[in-house]
Motif scaffolding. Structure first.
Motif, short mmCIF file in Angstrom:
data_model
loop_
_atom_site.label_atom_id
_atom_site.label_comp_id
_atom_site.label_asym_id
_atom_site.label_seq_id
_atom_site.Cartn_x
_atom_site.Cartn_y
_atom_site.Cartn_z
N UNK A 157 -17.43 -30.77 -4.58
CA UNK A 157 -17.03 -30.57 -3.19
C UNK A 157 -16.58 -29.14 -2.93
N UNK A 158 -15.79 -28.57 -3.86
CA UNK A 158 -15.29 -27.21 -3.67
C UNK A 158 -16.38 -26.18 -3.93
N UNK A 159 -17.26 -26.45 -4.88
CA UNK A 159 -18.39 -25.54 -5.14
C UNK A 159 -19.26 -25.37 -3.90
N UNK A 160 -19.36 -26.42 -3.11
CA UNK A 160 -20.26 -26.41 -1.96
C UNK A 160 -19.65 -25.73 -0.73
N UNK A 161 -18.37 -25.38 -0.79
CA UNK A 161 -17.73 -24.69 0.34
C UNK A 161 -18.19 -23.24 0.40
N UNK A 216 -9.00 -20.65 3.84
CA UNK A 216 -9.47 -21.95 3.36
C UNK A 216 -8.42 -22.68 2.50
N UNK A 217 -7.27 -22.05 2.29
CA UNK A 217 -6.30 -22.60 1.34
C UNK A 217 -5.82 -24.00 1.73
N UNK A 218 -5.51 -24.23 2.99
CA UNK A 218 -4.99 -25.53 3.39
C UNK A 218 -6.02 -26.63 3.17
N UNK A 219 -7.29 -26.33 3.45
CA UNK A 219 -8.35 -27.32 3.24
C UNK A 219 -8.50 -27.63 1.75
#
Length: 231
Positions: A157-161, A216-219
């Protein structure tokens, strides 16, 4: 940057080869850590697939080298399929088993083959933050502290951001991998080094580093929950 081999085969595409191995972990009498072969297969796949995705690769197949004996193949493959299910993927699994010479300890090698569109390579930006997701665990800690193992689904999920770069931490530890993400060379943040041992092996990549722009930290915190340790 990564242990993956990146082989350009056209102007637009590259082949990604990522690998892991495991020895002395399994169900043989002389193994140092005794766990089911499904667990061995899962964590070896985990390392290789995280390396592949970390450089922008899309996994297309798994190659398993089994030195544990014929009877271990199905459970090793089951562990790989468990990891694939977490990622929402179905990939072919091929490989071979050593049947001529019985070994006294368990051993496997595993490769994930992937493809990458070269346009997906993420550029490093100097103004960004770095955080740790999960905790470095090795050996029996991996089984005893499952709650601190970063899920594969979260990594994907994080790689795809957009604007996010993820890097699995392996046996060389957090401090070693950090310098690949921090162009300033200032070293690991005090906040992270006060929480975890930054020199300790992370075994089968139970944690990973992530570089991201501040907005993007909060997400990222929301997705990661208690696994997040920021600067």
């Amino acid at each position: 940057m990564s242990d993956s081999l990146i082989l350009p085969f056209s102007e637009s595409d590259s082949l990604i080869v990522s690998s892991d191995n495991s020895g002395g972990i399994g169900l043989k009498e002389k193994d140092l850590i005794h766990v089911p072969y499904e667990v061995v297969g899962y964590y070896s796949f985990r390392v290789a697939v995280m390396e592949c995705m970390g450089v922008g690769g899309r996994p297309v197949s798994v190659v398993l080298h089994n030195f544990c004996g014929d009877e271990a193949w199905e459970d090793l493959s089951k562990g790989v399929r468990k990891g694939l299910n977490e990622l929402g993927m179905e990939l072919p699994i091929t490989g071979s088993t050593e049947t001529n010479m019985p070994l006294l300890q368990s051993a496997i090698g595993l490769m994930v083959i992937g493809k990458r569109r070269n346009e997906r390579v993420k550029k490093q930006h100097p103004l960004r933050k770095i955080a740790l997701i999960g905790r470095p665990l090795v050996g029996e800690e991996v089984m005893d502290q499952q709650d601190w193992v970063a899920p594969l689904s979260l990594y994907k999920s994080l790689c795809e951001m957009e604007e996010v770069q993820a890097l699995p931490v392996g046996s060389k530890g957090i401090a070693y991998e950090w310098k690949h993400l921090d162009p300033s060379g200032e070293g690991v943040s005090i906040h992270i080094s006060n929480k975890v041992d930054i020199e300790k092996s992370s075994g089968p990549s139970t944690c990973f580093l992530i570089a991201y722009p501040e907005h993007l930290e909060e997400e990222i915190k929301l997705r990661s929950g208690p696994l997040f340790i920021g600067e």
